[in-house]
Design a protein around this motif. Structure first.
Motif, mmCIF file in Angstrom:
data_model
loop_
_atom_site.group_PDB
_atom_site.id
_atom_site.type_symbol
_atom_site.label_atom_id
_atom_site.label_comp_id
_atom_site.label_asym_id
_atom_site.label_seq_id
_atom_site.Cartn_x
_atom_site.Cartn_y
_atom_site.Cartn_z
ATOM 1 N N VAL A 214 0.853 -1.127 -0.392
ATOM 2 C CA VAL A 214 -0.390 0.008 -0.077
ATOM 3 C C VAL A 214 1.149 1.319 0.365
ATOM 4 C CG1 VAL A 214 -1.256 1.192 1.570
ATOM 5 C CG2 VAL A 214 -1.905 -1.305 1.524
ATOM 6 N N GLU A 215 1.677 1.551 1.198
ATOM 7 C CA GLU A 215 2.986 2.218 0.775
ATOM 8 C C GLU A 215 3.044 2.756 -0.928
ATOM 9 O OE1 GLU A 215 6.586 4.335 3.248
ATOM 10 O OE2 GLU A 215 5.712 2.216 3.429
ATOM 11 N N GLY A 216 3.754 1.812 -1.015
ATOM 12 C CA GLY A 216 4.562 1.524 -2.256
ATOM 13 C C GLY A 216 3.498 2.614 -3.418
ATOM 14 N N ILE A 217 2.154 2.148 -3.357
ATOM 15 C CA ILE A 217 1.716 2.246 -4.839
ATOM 16 C C ILE A 217 1.167 3.425 -4.205
ATOM 17 C CG2 ILE A 217 -0.833 1.483 -5.268
ATOM 18 C CD1 ILE A 217 -0.225 -1.269 -4.504
ATOM 19 N N MET A 218 0.218 3.650 -3.106
ATOM 20 C CA MET A 218 0.660 4.851 -2.904
ATOM 21 C C MET A 218 1.685 5.910 -3.036
ATOM 22 S SD MET A 218 -2.490 4.706 -1.822
ATOM 23 C CE MET A 218 -2.957 6.557 -0.800
ATOM 24 N N ASP A 219 2.665 6.288 -3.283
ATOM 25 C CA ASP A 219 3.914 6.320 -3.352
ATOM 26 C C ASP A 219 3.948 6.519 -4.800
ATOM 27 O OD1 ASP A 219 6.659 8.051 -3.100
ATOM 28 O OD2 ASP A 219 7.135 6.800 -3.257
ATOM 29 N N ALA A 220 4.207 5.290 -5.721
ATOM 30 C CA ALA A 220 4.949 5.309 -7.374
ATOM 31 C C ALA A 220 3.799 5.901 -7.798
ATOM 32 C CB ALA A 220 5.448 3.921 -7.137
ATOM 33 N N LEU A 221 2.558 5.091 -7.902
ATOM 34 C CA LEU A 221 1.592 5.413 -8.916
ATOM 35 C C LEU A 221 1.193 6.410 -9.245
ATOM 36 C CD1 LEU A 221 -0.502 3.652 -10.486
ATOM 37 C CD2 LEU A 221 -2.338 4.332 -8.669
ATOM 38 N N PRO A 222 1.053 7.529 -8.230
ATOM 39 C CA PRO A 222 0.783 9.193 -9.045
ATOM 40 C C PRO A 222 2.047 8.988 -10.516
ATOM 41 C CG PRO A 222 0.390 9.293 -6.928
ATOM 42 C CD PRO A 222 0.699 7.403 -6.650
ATOM 43 N N LYS A 223 2.937 9.119 -9.772
ATOM 44 C CA LYS A 223 4.458 8.987 -10.385
ATOM 45 C C LYS A 223 4.249 8.636 -11.880
ATOM 46 C CE LYS A 223 7.207 10.062 -5.383
ATOM 47 N NZ LYS A 223 8.262 9.001 -5.425
ATOM 48 N N ALA A 224 3.910 7.195 -11.894
ATOM 49 C CA ALA A 224 4.243 6.508 -13.037
ATOM 50 C C ALA A 224 3.327 6.898 -13.732
ATOM 51 C CB ALA A 224 4.308 5.036 -12.646
ATOM 52 N N TYR A 225 1.754 7.601 -13.355
ATOM 53 C CA TYR A 225 0.876 7.979 -14.344
ATOM 54 C C TYR A 225 1.640 9.276 -15.291
ATOM 55 C CZ TYR A 225 -3.673 9.781 -15.436
ATOM 56 O OH TYR A 225 -4.587 10.534 -16.236
ATOM 57 N N GLU A 226 2.106 10.465 -14.130
ATOM 58 C CA GLU A 226 2.050 11.595 -14.649
ATOM 59 C C GLU A 226 4.146 11.278 -15.515
ATOM 60 O OE1 GLU A 226 1.392 14.289 -14.176
ATOM 61 O OE2 GLU A 226 -0.695 13.364 -13.492
ATOM 62 N N ASP A 227 4.355 10.365 -15.389
ATOM 63 C CA ASP A 227 5.754 9.796 -16.040
ATOM 64 C C ASP A 227 6.235 8.544 -16.151
ATOM 65 O OD1 ASP A 227 8.097 9.734 -17.754
ATOM 66 O OD2 ASP A 227 9.167 11.030 -16.066
ATOM 67 N N GLY A 228 5.182 8.092 -17.961
ATOM 68 C CA GLY A 228 5.818 6.838 -17.906
ATOM 69 C C GLY A 228 6.684 6.006 -18.033
ATOM 70 N N GLU A 229 7.803 6.687 -18.127
ATOM 71 C CA GLU A 229 9.452 6.901 -18.331
ATOM 72 C C GLU A 229 10.353 6.923 -17.254
ATOM 73 O OE1 GLU A 229 11.207 8.840 -21.784
ATOM 74 O OE2 GLU A 229 9.580 7.951 -22.784
ATOM 75 N N ASP A 230 9.723 6.653 -16.151
ATOM 76 C CA ASP A 230 10.191 7.121 -14.551
ATOM 77 C C ASP A 230 10.563 5.301 -14.248
ATOM 78 O OD1 ASP A 230 10.764 6.770 -11.956
ATOM 79 O OD2 ASP A 230 9.487 8.860 -11.324
ATOM 80 N N LEU A 231 11.494 5.029 -14.324
ATOM 81 C CA LEU A 231 11.701 3.517 -13.884
ATOM 82 C C LEU A 231 11.639 3.681 -12.433
ATOM 83 C CD1 LEU A 231 14.273 3.027 -16.921
ATOM 84 C CD2 LEU A 231 12.733 2.052 -16.981
#
Length: 398
Positions: free
Chosen positions: A237-254
């Protein structure tokens, strides 16, 4: 409260919990990192398989990374590239027949949950050639070894790469159902974040919210928890709440893509033990009628079900809020409410609606399907009868 339903479900779950605690299976071997896809030839050699069937969908099969992968091995692959969203029983059977016709000896499933689940269904057919997939519905009906299986997710959401479950659709009714058996656990999960960089924002959102639903529902299903289940859920849950908005905004954020793959895998290991719940039961039922992306429906349904649970889940949701640094100075009630609000805010930021187009005449059927899936198997914090499912469907309905 439906007292007979409550009693029979809780008795079933108490017995199931005993077997879960005494029968944990091995997890899929995890190989991760950029370009880990290209470690597969060595894996095949190590496990002494020579003629794998690669199962994927038409979109993945046209990608640059797929073409590079197929051309990377001198002896080649047999490829089935026609998997559709929400794979049916007949498609799994078709893949199994294709596997036999081409004398394959293993599976490599590359794609989202549809490709991996379709390949799992085919693997079940190979293991039990005289048994219909419909007869394997529910837990522990495969019961024989399946071929060597590598799962390569191209979305971060379903967790199918590390679960013993395949979800298929009935050809006649469209109703989704699950086949669950330890023999369906993939042998290896390859988590390569570079495969996700071209995933569109909407699919990133839907699959990511699917993973969040897995983690939240597994967290609430405390009767089936093992010693590490709660921690796995909190990490996911902690990982998704942090990383999902970033992956959504920038698909190339590896980095965000890799964090999402790991969180999805971790949520998968948790719900493979603890199961899902009323959110998934309702999402599967709605999906069988509406034919919308499963993760999107989960995202829509989740806040309604969590609020319907009420005080029963307040301690757990408050803890998740603390883990994610949401309403950290608030009371337990405020933190629990803040966690649900944060889910709704994330949905809104990613363009996920609050309501769905549902025909009133379909509500009894949807409620009945959800009721049948959830009970008595899922150890949910609050058991829903058909009326309670129908109540939530009407809240979701436009």
């Amino acid at each position: 409260m439906d007292v007979p339903l409550e009693c029979t479900s809780r008795i079933y779950q108490k017995i199931a919990a005993h077997f879960i605690r005494h029968g944990k299976e091995e997890l899929a071997e995890k190989i991760e990192g950029v370009d880990s896809l290209f470690s597969i030839p060595d894996l095949l050699d190590r496990h002494e398989v020579e003629r794998p069937l690669v199962v994927t969908g038409p979109k993945v099969s046209k990608s640059t990374f797929f073409e590079s992968f197929i051309n990377d091995r001198e002896t080649g692959y047999v490829v089935y590239h026609w998997v559709k969203r929400d794979p049916t029983v007949s498609q799994a059977e078709e893949i199994a027949a294709f596997y036999e016709k081409n004398k394959c000896d293993s599976f490599i499933a590359i794609g989202g949950g549809s490709a991996i689940d379709a390949a799992k269904g085919a693997a079940a057919c190979i293991a039990r050639p005289g048994k219909k997939l419909e007869k394997m519905r529910g837990p522990m009906h495969v019961r024989k070894d399946t071929p060597f299986f590598i799962a390569v997710p191209t979305t971060a959401g379903t967790g199918s790469e590390t679960t013993s479950t395949a979800v298929l659709s009935d050809n006649a009714t469209g109703q989704k159902f699950a086949i669950t058996d330890p023999h369906l656990m993939p042998d290896v999960a390859v988590l390569d974040p570079s495969l996700l960089v071209s995933l569109p924002p909407d699919e990133t959102a839907y699959t990511g919210m699917d993973a969040l639903t897995h983690a939240v529902e597994a967290y609430l299903n405390t009767p089936y928890h093992l010693s590490d289940t709660a921690e796995d859920c909190e990490d996911a849950v902690e990982g998704i709440m942090d990383a999902l908005p970033k992956a959504y905004e920038d698909g190339e954020d590896l980095q965000a893509r890799e964090e999402m793959l790991i969180a999805s895998y971790t949520a998968g290991t948790a719900f493979d033990v603890s199961g899902v719940g009323n959110i998934h039961a309702l999402a599967h039922a709605l999906g069988g009628v509406l034919h919308l992306p499963h993760g999107m429906i989960n995202a829509v349904v989740m806040p309604y079900v969590l609020r319907e649970y009420g005080l029963t889940v307040m301690p757990e949701l408050a803890k998740l809020a603390s883990v994610c640094d949401i309403e950290k100075d608030g009371t337990r009630e405020e933190r629990a409410a803040g966690f649900i609000n944060a889910i709704e805010d994330m949905n809104e930021d990613m363009g996920i609606p609050k309501h769905l187009e549902i025909d009133e005449k379909d509500i009894p059927k949807i409620a009945a399907w959800a009721y049948k899936e959830a009970n008595p198997m899922y150890p949910v914090p609050v058991i829903f009868d058909r009326k309670r499912f129908a109540k939530i469907i009407r809240q979701i309905k436009k």
